[in-house]
Every structure is written in structure tokens, then in C-alpha cells.
Design a protein around this motif. Structure first.
Motif, mmCIF file in Angstrom:
data_model
loop_
_atom_site.group_PDB
_atom_site.id
_atom_site.type_symbol
_atom_site.label_atom_id
_atom_site.label_comp_id
_atom_site.label_asym_id
_atom_site.label_seq_id
_atom_site.Cartn_x
_atom_site.Cartn_y
_atom_site.Cartn_z
ATOM 1 N N ASP A 123 5.538 4.260 2.550
ATOM 2 C CA ASP A 123 5.236 5.671 2.794
ATOM 3 C C ASP A 123 6.338 6.529 2.172
ATOM 4 N N LYS A 144 0.846 -1.186 0.000
ATOM 5 C CA LYS A 144 0.000 0.000 0.000
ATOM 6 C C LYS A 144 0.886 1.242 0.000
ATOM 7 N N PHE A 194 1.579 5.301 0.438
ATOM 8 C CA PHE A 194 1.076 6.444 1.199
ATOM 9 C C PHE A 194 1.963 7.666 0.959
ATOM 10 N N LYS A 195 1.330 8.831 1.028
ATOM 11 C CA LYS A 195 2.060 10.091 0.992
ATOM 12 C C LYS A 195 1.251 11.106 1.793
ATOM 13 N N ASN A 196 1.959 11.857 2.656
ATOM 14 C CA ASN A 196 1.291 12.807 3.552
ATOM 15 C C ASN A 196 0.207 12.126 4.387
ATOM 16 N N GLY A 197 0.455 10.867 4.735
ATOM 17 C CA GLY A 197 -0.473 10.129 5.569
ATOM 18 C C GLY A 197 -1.704 9.628 4.866
ATOM 19 N N GLU A 198 -1.771 9.812 3.547
ATOM 20 C CA GLU A 198 -2.946 9.403 2.786
ATOM 21 C C GLU A 198 -2.564 8.396 1.710
ATOM 22 N N PRO A 199 -3.498 7.494 1.334
ATOM 23 C CA PRO A 199 -3.228 6.597 0.204
ATOM 24 C C PRO A 199 -2.830 7.416 -1.015
ATOM 25 N N PHE A 200 -1.798 6.960 -1.716
ATOM 26 C CA PHE A 200 -1.217 7.744 -2.804
ATOM 27 C C PHE A 200 -1.355 7.025 -4.137
ATOM 28 N N LYS A 201 -1.800 7.755 -5.135
ATOM 29 C CA LYS A 201 -1.915 7.226 -6.492
ATOM 30 C C LYS A 201 -1.067 8.081 -7.420
ATOM 31 N N ASP A 231 3.393 -1.322 4.032
ATOM 32 C CA ASP A 231 3.023 0.070 3.772
ATOM 33 C C ASP A 231 4.261 0.805 3.278
ATOM 34 N N ASP A 274 7.005 9.659 2.245
ATOM 35 C CA ASP A 274 7.626 10.634 3.129
ATOM 36 C C ASP A 274 8.657 9.968 4.033
#
Length: 580
Positions: A435, A387, A389-396, A433, A437
Motif C-alpha cells: 500500500d 498486490k 494499492f493506493k488510496n485503498g484501491e488497486p493501483f496501476k 499487499d 500510502d
């Protein structure tokens, strides 16, 4: 040099002495006796379970066995102390000089430190990625590619003869869908408006393929029935997709030894030969299967099929290899492919599958067991989902592929080294996960940075040593390691000494993530020593007033650098000499 193997040999020899003295019965199996780091480092350097695993079959109290074993072990010059704990665990502490002997061994071996002969040159086939040739590789494939490639390198380092293999799934209906999708792009290249029906591949990556078809065929295929172009475009499109996949893998630093085409199994008698091999063993029969679990009887139409008696080799149910209409099931070519692996003389087979192939594990193991008469083990490793993530949100990221995030998008964002290391920071069967960041931040919480920073820091010490006029090679070769006695220095030394054991353990269980975990722990011990030097002058790596102490400390951190480089080499990550 593997100190844990050496001390295990000492334990086994001591047990043999107890047998000779009549303290233990003669007919004991020592296969389950281990020597490993204790759960709590305060308890010692190593611990053995010998007394615990032998007590029942020896019909003795485990504490009694442990006390007698400890008495013998204390006589060895390498053992500083042997203490019995709890019901019969035996904790050992080694003399510092024993750990010190690891440093020159590591420096002498260099990049080969920890390389093992455990595999005895046995031939291993590691099949990984094996994505359908219908588009670029996505993030899920990336994890399988990294895991499989690191596992292959790990096994090579442990003394196996490894073949990296990609199975091209070019024999099924999905390749027909690819050809039809490319034909639509071809029509588009010829100025026609097209729409992609459900089931076709709408990704932009096929635009260039459609244009390449136009360049080769002009407009001669426009308006032609499918029968005129399907076979040709199947091959053309598959070749184009495999070129793209090879480029994707190259971006990640993955290079296969062998690509095996599923299509080559059809019309060549290979599937028939594999099924006949099972039939000759009495494992093929005509029959019907019970309804799948969850199906009501009225929803199920029993049909006679050709079945493989996979339950005879550990499967839950028997499996169809031929449909009632006479065509092969998807399982049949997979059987043939693995039969080919067995026939090629591999001693061990490893398949790396995505998480959605969990239901395939037992049937495939049953097939290989049957085909090889149990002589060739098959280990199937499932890689769980990733999964982003970027900035705490799922990233597409970009949807160039139409419906998924590509390997190339990921590597372009963070680079191949970060991608590879992070993909190995969890066990393969655990969700991951990713991430963006966190994997780019420069902190202890980012394992790839933390490990690379340790390597770069050591390199910076080298630079300062050269600036001070120190001949590194001469200083390190003449170093007296026995002068390193501080707790922080010994912690680093002992962690380096664990590397050969860790390497063999990771290879034994086919778990390259253990290497990533170890490198982080080694880097952590090194950084702790670095930080301790800020407060304690005697721990600083360069001692202006003591050339001998400087030499010993340079030798110590050089062994860390060697070990980090060896581990990163296995993971396919390039060590960094300078952080920017």
C-alpha cells in the motif's frame, strides 16, 4: 555471544549430570531439547522443553524430570530462578548481570554483532530472480529479488560461503518471440508500420532495442526472411534485455555473483551428461504416463517418452525428459543446470521461484536428490504475489512494459530501501499487499519508518550528548551496565540479547522475514523506553546530574543502534541517521 546457546549448553550439561546420577537413563537423545523465549514474557526469560521431550523415552513423568532439572539449574550463578509450569515446561529467569553482559559484547562486535559460524563455511548456491530475458523485471520479480538477496546476506552473516546466481532462460521458444518482437521494432525504426500479433511483446521498452538494431544493420535486414536474422537478433535482443535487467537489479541494490546461461547447456553435451548420470543409476526408462488429473481417457493420447523415475526420490509421478519427437522437455535443461551446481561442489542449493512454479518443486528436488545421491539438499522457496494499492484501491502505474508494472516504476515511487523492507514484512509464501500510502506514512503502522526512526532517534541523542560536551566513546567504554534495572531498560537489553539466536534461527530456516520482524520488535521496545523517559526523569538518556547513569544509558542505546544496523545490513536497507 549467544546467551540462548550458552543456557542450552547449561541445560544439556545438567541433563548429563542427571544421567550420571542415574536420574535419567544413559541412552537419551537430546537433539529435540530447545531453549527459547517463553510465549509469555511474564513467565521468564527463557524456557526449555527438556522434560516434555524426554519423558516418554525416559519412561518418567515430565514434571519429575523438570523438578530435578530445575534443582540443578538453580545452582548456576547465571540463573535467578527456575520454575516448573504446567505438565513439565521449565521457565528460567536470568540474573540481570547476564543480560547486561550482552551490551559490551554488542558494542565490541559493532556491525558484526550476531555474526555466526553456524554455516561452517559450507558452500551455498542461492538462485533467484532468473526471469525470462524478454523484458524488464516486474513487481513479482521484485519480491523474489529482495527475498533472494536478503537470504543470501543472511546466510553469509551466519557463516556460509554464498554464491548469488541468476539463471538466464535464453534457451527456449520465448527468446524467438523476443527476437521477432525486436524485428518489428526494427522495421518501425526504418519507417514501416507494424502490428504486434498475439504472443509478441508490444512493450515500449523494445523501441530502443529496435533502434539499436537499425544503428548496427541499417536497412539490410528489412524484407529478409526470418532465417537470415533470427539467430542474430536472438543474441542481440537477449544481451539488451540482460543489460536492462542488470540495471533494474542495481536500482534495487542487487548484484549477482554469477549469471548462468541456459543456452550454454545446448549442443555442449551437458544435458546428455546429466541424463546419462541418471541413467547410470537406473532412473531413466522408456514408458508412457497416465493421463493428467482432470483429463478424460478419450482426451488423452498416450505416447512413449523418455522418463525420469522421479518417484524413486519422492515425486508424485515420473517425469518426461525427452519428447516422443526426440527433443528435450523443459525439465531436461533444468536437470542439467542443477547437475552442474552439484558438480561445482555446492553443499546446499536454494532456488527462489515465483508462486506459479509450485508444481516444479517435487520434481526438481527429486532430480537433485538423485544426482547427488541425497548428499546435496535443495530448498525451494516460493514467493507469493504482490498486490499494489493506493488510496485503498488497486493501483496501476505506467505500462511501459506493455502488460505489467515494472520494478523500476516501483522503486522510482518509494525508493529501494522502502521497497526492500516492505517486501520482507511477510513470509515469502504469504501474499503481500503493498500500500503506497501506508509505506510512506510516518507512524508505528509503517514498519520501515518505525525501524528507521529508532536508528535516527539514537543518532539525535548522540548529537545532544556531543552538544553537552560528552565524549561518547569514553563514556560508552566506561559504562557500568549493571545500573540499568528498570523494566523498560531490561526489555531493550533482553531484546538485543535475542539477536544472535534470532539470526541463527532465521538462517536455519532460510527465512529472512524473521529479521524484519525482529527489527520492528526491537524498535518498538526502544520507542517505548524513549516515551517512558518523558514521564520518568530517571529513564531519560541524558542525565545532567549523573554522568555514570548517562554513560550506561548511552551504552544501552548504542547496542540498539548496532543491532539495527546489522539487521538492516542483512536486509539490504541503509540505516537513516536523520528523518526528514
Amino acid at each position: 555471544m549467544n546467551l540462548f546457546a550458552d543456557i542450552k549448553a547449561l541445560v544439556l550439561d545438567s541433563l548429563a549430570q542427571m544421567q550420571a546420577a542415574g536420574t535419567l537413563p544413559a541412552d537419551l537423545d537430546f537433539a529435540n531439547v530447545t531453549v527459547e523465549p517463553p510465549r509469555d514474557a511474564l513467565h521468564g526469560d527463557m524456557a526449555t522443553n527438556a522434560a516434555m521431550v524426554l519423558a516418554k523415552i525416559a519412561k518418567k513423568n515430565p514434571r519429575e524430570i523438570a523438578d530435578a532439572l530445575a534443582e540443578i539449574l538453580r545452582r548456576d550463578d547465571r540463573v535467578q530462578s527456575a520454575d516448573v509450569a504446567g505438565p513439565g515446561f521449565l521457565n528460567l529467569r536470568l540474573e540481570n548481570t547476564v543480560w547486561a553482559s550482552v551490551i559490551p559484547a554488542a558494542l565490541a562486535a559493532g556491525a558484526d554483532f550476531g555474526r555466526s559460524k553456524m554455516g561452517a563455511n559450507k558452500r551455498v548456491n542461492v538462485e533467484y530472480v532468473s526471469a525470462n530475458p524478454t523484458g524488464p523485471l516486474h513487481v513479482g520479480h521484485t519480491r523474489g529479488a529482495v527475498f533472494g538477496d536478503a537470504l543470501a546476506s543472511l546466510l553469509d552473516f551466519a557463516g556460509y560461503d554464498v554464491t548469488r546466481e541468476y539463471y538466464i532462460n535464453d534457451g527456449g521458444a520465448q527468446v524467438d518471440v523476443l527476437a521477432r518482437s525486436v524485428y518489428l521494432r526494427y522495421l518501425e525504426a526504418n519507417g514501416q508500420e507494424v502490428s504486434f500479433a498475439d504472443g509478441t511483446y508490444p512493450g515500449d521498452y523494445l523501441i530502443a532495442v529496435g533502434e539499436a538494431v537499425k544503428e548496427k544493420y541499417g536497412d539490410t535486414l528489412v524484407g529478409q526472411p526470418e532465417s537470415e536474422w533470427l539467430a542474430e537478433l536472438r543474441q542481440f535482443s537477449t544481451d539488451a534485455m540482460m543489460d536492462m535487467i542488470r540495471e533494474d537489479l542495481a536500482q534495487l541494490g542487487v548484484k549477482m555473483d554469477h549469471f548462468y546461461s541456459e543456452k550454454s547447456l545446448y549442443g555442449t553435451g551437458r544435458i546428455e551428461a546429466a541424463i546419462k548420470a541418471l541413467d547410470d543409476k537406473g532412473l531413466i526408462y522408456e514408458g508412457t504416463l497416465d493421463p493428467p488429473k482432470g483429463k478424460l481417457p478419450e482426451d488423452w493420447e498416450a505416447r512413449e517418452q523418455t522418463l525420469f523415475k522421479s518417484t524413486a526420490h519422492g515425486d508424485d509421478v515420473d517425469r518426461p525428459v525427452k519428447k516422443s519427437d526426440g527433443s528435450w522437455t523443459y525439465f531436461a535443461p533444468d536437470i542439467a543446470y542443477h547437475y552442474d551446481k552439484v558438480e561445482r561442489g555446492f553443499d546446499l542449493l536454494i532456488d527462489v521461484f515465483g508462486a506459479d512454479h509450485g508444481g516444479y518443486v517435487k520434481r526438481m528436488k527429486a532430480a537433485v536428490s538423485a544426482l547427488s545421491d541425497g548428499a546435496v539438499p535443495l530448498d525451494i522457496k516460493l514467493t507469493q504475489l504482490v498486490k499494489l494499492f493506493k488510496n485503498g484501491e488497486p493501483f496501476k502505474m505506467s505500462k511501459r512494459a506493455g502488460t505489467f508494472i515494472t520494478l523500476r516504476d516501483l522503486v522510482d515511487q518509494v525508493g529501494p530501501d522502502v521497497t526492500r523492507f516492505v517486501m520482507l514484512t511477510r513470509k515469502n509464501d504469504a501474499p503481500l499487499d503493498f500500500d503506497f500510502d501506508k509505506v510512506m506514512e510516518q507512524s508505528k503502522d509503517n514498519p520501515v519508518f518505525y525501524v528507521q526512526y529508532a536508528h535516527a532517534r539514537i543518532n539525535s541523542v548522540y548529537g545532544k550528548a556531543r552538544d553537552a560536551g560528552i565524549d561518547l566513546d569514553s563514556a560508552i567504554k566506561g559504562a557500568d551496565i549493571s545500573t540499568l534495572t528498570h523494566t523498560s531498560e531490561l526489555a531493550v537489553m533482553k531484546k538485543v540479547g535475542e539477536w544472535p539466536r534470532l539470526l541463527e534461527l532465521a538462517a536455519k530456516h532460510n527465512e529472512p522475514h524473521r529479521v524484519a520482524f525482529y527489527l520492528y520488535e526491537l524498535a518498538s521496545d526502544f520507542h517505548s523506553l524513549w516515551n517512558a523517559g518523558k514521564d520518568v526523569h530517571e529513564l531519560r538518556f541524558l542525565q545532567d546530574d549523573n554522568a555514570d547513569a548517562t554513560a550506561s544509558k548511552l551504552a544501552l542505546i548504542s547496542s540498539v543502534k548496532v543491532t539495527l544496523a546489522a539487521g538492516l545490513q542483512i536486509l539490504g536497507v541503509t540505516p537513516i541517521d536523520e528523518m526528514r
